[in-house]
Design a protein around this motif. Structure first.
Motif, mmCIF file in Angstrom:
data_model
loop_
_atom_site.group_PDB
_atom_site.id
_atom_site.type_symbol
_atom_site.label_atom_id
_atom_site.label_comp_id
_atom_site.label_asym_id
_atom_site.label_seq_id
_atom_site.Cartn_x
_atom_site.Cartn_y
_atom_site.Cartn_z
ATOM 1 N N ARG A 66 3.799 3.511 16.231
ATOM 2 C CA ARG A 66 3.899 2.448 15.210
ATOM 3 C C ARG A 66 3.081 1.211 15.589
ATOM 4 O O ARG A 66 2.405 0.615 14.740
ATOM 5 C CB ARG A 66 5.364 2.043 15.000
ATOM 6 N N GLU A 67 3.120 0.838 16.863
ATOM 7 C CA GLU A 67 2.346 -0.314 17.337
ATOM 8 C C GLU A 67 0.860 -0.107 17.113
ATOM 9 O O GLU A 67 0.164 -0.988 16.605
ATOM 10 C CB GLU A 67 2.576 -0.523 18.845
ATOM 11 N N VAL A 68 0.378 1.103 17.516
ATOM 12 C CA VAL A 68 -1.046 1.410 17.378
ATOM 13 C C VAL A 68 -1.432 1.407 15.901
ATOM 14 O O VAL A 68 -2.471 0.855 15.511
ATOM 15 C CB VAL A 68 -1.382 2.774 18.039
ATOM 16 N N ALA A 69 -0.576 1.994 15.055
ATOM 17 C CA ALA A 69 -0.863 2.040 13.611
ATOM 18 C C ALA A 69 -0.987 0.617 13.047
ATOM 19 O O ALA A 69 -1.859 0.336 12.221
ATOM 20 C CB ALA A 69 0.253 2.806 12.892
ATOM 21 N N ARG A 70 -0.119 -0.279 13.534
ATOM 22 C CA ARG A 70 -0.148 -1.658 13.060
ATOM 23 C C ARG A 70 -1.421 -2.354 13.545
ATOM 24 O O ARG A 70 -2.152 -2.951 12.756
ATOM 25 C CB ARG A 70 1.098 -2.397 13.573
ATOM 26 N N GLN A 71 -1.682 -2.244 14.861
ATOM 27 C CA GLN A 71 -2.864 -2.892 15.451
ATOM 28 C C GLN A 71 -4.155 -2.442 14.777
ATOM 29 O O GLN A 71 -5.057 -3.231 14.568
ATOM 30 C CB GLN A 71 -2.961 -2.560 16.945
ATOM 31 N N GLU A 72 -4.231 -1.151 14.490
ATOM 32 C CA GLU A 72 -5.485 -0.629 13.944
ATOM 33 C C GLU A 72 -5.440 -0.557 12.420
ATOM 34 O O GLU A 72 -6.230 0.167 11.811
ATOM 35 C CB GLU A 72 -5.803 0.730 14.601
ATOM 36 N N LYS A 73 -4.513 -1.295 11.837
ATOM 37 C CA LYS A 73 -4.411 -1.426 10.376
ATOM 38 C C LYS A 73 -4.359 -0.061 9.675
ATOM 39 O O LYS A 73 -5.051 0.175 8.688
ATOM 40 C CB LYS A 73 -5.590 -2.245 9.818
ATOM 41 N N LEU A 74 -3.563 0.832 10.272
ATOM 42 C CA LEU A 74 -3.429 2.169 9.690
ATOM 43 C C LEU A 74 -2.169 2.263 8.826
ATOM 44 O O LEU A 74 -1.769 3.343 8.420
ATOM 45 C CB LEU A 74 -3.411 3.236 10.788
ATOM 46 N N GLY A 75 -1.521 1.118 8.594
ATOM 47 C CA GLY A 75 -0.345 1.110 7.724
ATOM 48 C C GLY A 75 0.916 1.471 8.473
ATOM 49 O O GLY A 75 0.878 2.017 9.584
ATOM 50 N N SER A 76 2.061 1.175 7.893
ATOM 51 C CA SER A 76 3.339 1.369 8.580
ATOM 52 C C SER A 76 4.096 2.570 8.019
ATOM 53 O O SER A 76 5.259 2.770 8.299
ATOM 54 C CB SER A 76 4.192 0.112 8.446
ATOM 55 N N ASP A 77 3.395 3.385 7.206
ATOM 56 C CA ASP A 77 4.090 4.471 6.507
ATOM 57 C C ASP A 77 4.153 5.772 7.307
ATOM 58 O O ASP A 77 4.513 6.806 6.768
ATOM 59 C CB ASP A 77 3.395 4.738 5.158
ATOM 60 N N VAL A 78 3.813 5.735 8.622
ATOM 61 C CA VAL A 78 3.806 6.967 9.397
ATOM 62 C C VAL A 78 5.248 7.403 9.728
ATOM 63 O O VAL A 78 6.096 6.590 10.056
ATOM 64 C CB VAL A 78 2.936 6.803 10.674
#
Lengths: 276, 276
Positions: free
Chosen positions: B135-147
């Motif tokens: 989740r942290e990586v998704a947030r940092q890399e602007k990949l969204g929080s829907d994972v």
């Protein structure tokens, strides 16, 4: 002296929680005795370690129990019993009892065709102790030297038990893979050389229908009773005994897994600092 | 300074020998670098120990490598990376790289439907680190929080690999028992969160045909290369590198099992006294 010594506990140690199967047998055979149990969960499993490390751990475990004034130390760990029991007996004056010799005696009593199978961890089997001890006992008790022993390591059984998979398809397939060759070897008795294995006993029984399964926990408890009686330090009065459980590492699932081994819930657990 | 620092080795440690899969990836990605490997075989496995014990062991392992003047410490152990990486980074000035974040990034790059499965030891999964880090990586890399992340512990996989049962009926049955529920969960990517699991990868692939399997060893080696390049301490000249292998316990089968993990024979092994 003997009287005050009778009132101190029996000490039992194992590399982990499997030794609770020996505590369960002791409670049945010696219901008045207090018991201190030590599980070295910080360094479990011993079975994959070198003889030097196993010996050092075992000396530390024994010292931990003796510092708590026990009258008898039972080495519930098959690996330790197999690798360094003479070393322990040399270093300490309290009587020390392993699980190998009692198991060997029970297997010799059970076999009719003089062909015995033995299963255990890699270290237990590689050390070859069961083979040596069964032959020694056979010689001492004039049972002849014609006994045949087939030994095999079965490393998947411990994690299966700890996963709680003692009677599912996977457990049966693993048991068949390890055990069916024993049938071709014509053994009539199989000695379960690891504290965890009693929990797989009824499933193994279905895989090896014609083979007598011997586990050493009850045999060891009976031998403990004999030692205490002979040295006059048995606790005979009818009383509610105290049990204390020490672990060198408070593993998250101990209460749940421990209950499976002990056969009843564990009231509480103390943290043991072993290298003290 | 930077130049002399470039010529010192990379340190890699693991609770046992599984971390050799990371060494194998490093040899491919950074072929000129010397490597010192430490396997804490005297206290393996870490996965069933408490966070306090894991942290103490990890600090001792890191100190062992730093005392041997390494320029980067790679924590090949998923349990340590999951439980106490920030603690290690706080205590030492040498850069320290775990296997969790690189694995998380690779899984996020691989998933198309944003549903990722994670498998690992009990401690890794219970700590919930993968879920947090993905989740942290998704947030940092602007990949969204829907994972969506589905995590599961698979404790039988390590002993299966160590037994060498990576592709037989039992391995397949265990894999089905652990993994088929992931299909119902609709994941398209499975992150193998344990150093041992790459050896089961081709068998798992047949059990989970439509799922992309991601293992973190190569991702970690690539991240190591990036760190060394950014700090100017990469060893670029073409040379034959030196590899040194330390174990805290010289287990009987290390050479044989180690070869399976490393992908080639291990020349020799040194005994490590970790609590130095």
């Amino acid at each position: 002296m003997a009287k005050s010594k009778a009132s101190v506990p029996i000490g039992v140690f194992d590399s982990g929680i499997g030794g609770l199967t020996v505590v369960r047998a002791l409670k049945r055979v010696l219901p008045n005795e207090d018991i201190i149990y030590l599980g070295d969960t910080a360094r479990v499993p011993y079975g994959i370690k070198s003889p030097e490390s196993i010996t050092r751990f075992a000396v530390e475990d024994t010292r931990f129990l003796i510092n708590r004034k026990v009258k008898l130390v039972i080495v519930a760990c098959h690996t330790v019993s197999s690798v360094c029991l003479p070393e322990l007996k040399k270093n300490f004056s309290v009587p020390i009892l392993g699980v190998i010799a009692p198991g060997a005696r029970a297997a010799l009593a059970a076999t009719k065709n003089r062909r015995i199978g033995v299963i255990g961890t890699q270290a237990t089997i590689m050390a070859g102790t069961y083979e040596r001890v069964i032959r020694e006992v056979a010689r001492q008790e004039k049972l002849g030297s014609d006994v045949e022993i087939v030994a095999k390591s079965t490393p998947l059984f411990v994690p299966l038990v700890e996963e709680g998979w003692v009677d599912n398809d996977i457990a049966i397939l693993v048991a068949k893979s390890y055990l069916l060759s024993f049938q071709d070897e014509g053994i009539d008795t199989l000695l379960l050389g690891c504290t965890h294995y009693p929990l797989l006993k009824s499933m193994m029984k279905r895989v090896l229908k014609k083979v007598t399964l011997v586990d050493s926990a009850t045999a060891t408890a009976r031998e403990a009773k004999k030692i205490l009686a002979e040295t006059g330090i048995c606790r005979n009065q009818n009383r509610k005994p105290n049990y204390r459980f020490y672990l060198s590492d408070l593993t998250p699932n101990f209460m749940e897994i421990g209950k499976r081994f002990l056969g009843e819930p564990i009231p509480f657990v103390l943290r043991a600092s072993i290298a003290e």
